[in-house]
Design an enzyme around this catalytic site. Structure first.
Site, PDB file in Angstrom:
ATOM      1  CB  THR A  14      -1.033   0.038   1.159  1.00  9.00           C
ATOM      2  OG1 THR A  14      -2.198   0.700   0.705  1.00  9.00           O
ATOM      3  CG2 THR A  14      -0.517   0.718   2.393  1.00  9.00           C
ATOM      4  CE  LYS A  46      -5.162  -0.428   0.541  1.00  9.19           C
ATOM      5  NZ  LYS A  46      -3.971  -0.584  -0.277  1.00  9.19           N
ATOM      6  N   GLY A  58      -5.238   7.376   7.596  1.00 11.52           N
ATOM      7  CA  GLY A  58      -4.942   6.405   6.560  1.00 11.52           C
ATOM      8  C   GLY A  58      -4.090   5.305   7.159  1.00 11.52           C
ATOM      9  CB  SER A 137       5.283  -1.393  -0.099  1.00 18.63           C
ATOM     10  OG  SER A 137       4.098  -1.260  -0.853  1.00 18.63           O
ATOM     11  CB  ALA A 168       0.594   3.927  -8.635  1.00 15.70           C
ATOM     12  CB  CYS A 171       5.205   0.725  -5.011  1.00 17.12           C
ATOM     13  SG  CYS A 171       4.773  -0.509  -3.763  1.00 17.12           S
TER      14      CYS A 171
END
Length: 183
Positions: A14, A46, A58, A137, A168, A171
């Protein structure tokens, strides 16, 4: 021989990012839920509003553990109204000392209109430099991107959205289905 898998809270999947700039605070989170190398869900939420919308939190890490922490933070906010920092510190104290909570595998970012905190099970309540914090992450990538963008003529939401897109792209445990909450 393989190295043992890390059990550091929040670093397996995430991206959660908080950006505070120009009187506006944003918390953004991607929607990907992964089990190992498999994407289980792409549009998880989240990021949550608490305390009647005055606080945004979050989370990264195990979902059930994160929901437990969100509920505990909500209780602390009710017990200490208008004392956001104290509520965060009380949560961190409980998290570190309570036998049940100590086993929770998650991290959290919480923000109100005046402050952003990263809260961990080690008892940390960290207020970031420059009003930017990230966990998960993809957190280091989002943090670096947001720091690079903060000096440009962009508002907090624009910075958060661009930084989350960069994270994004890098990761594999994060995606572009981003939920953004603004105070």
């Amino acid at each position: 021989m393989n190295a043992p898998e890390s059990h550091t809270p929040g670093w397996r999947g995430t991206t959660i990012l908080a950006v505070s700039k120009g009187g506006k605070t944003v918390v953004a989170g991607d929607g990907q839920v992964s089990m190992g190398a498999t994407i289980v869900k792409a549009n998880a939420r989240k990021v949550r509003r608490l305390a009647g919308g005055r606080v945004i939190a979050g989370f990264a890490g195990a979902t059930a553990d994160a929901f437990t922490l969100i509920e505990r933070l909500e209780q602390k906010l009710e017990a200490h109204p208008d004392q956001f920092a104290r509520a965060c510190v009380e949560l961190a104290k409980d998290w570190r000392t309570d036998r049940y909570l100590r086993k929770l595998d998650a991290m959290m970012i919480a923000a109100d209109a005046t402050a952003v905190y990263t809260i961990t099970g080690a008892g940390d309540v960290l207020e970031p430099e420059a009003g930017i914090a990230a966990i998960g992450s993809g957190g280091p990538y989002a943090l670096a991107a947001a720091r690079a963008l903060v000096d440009f003529d962009l508002d907090a939401e624009q910075i958060a959205r661009r930084a989350m897109a960069i994270a994004a792209d890098i990761c594999v445990y994060s995606n572009t289905n981003v939920v953004v909450e603004v105070i």
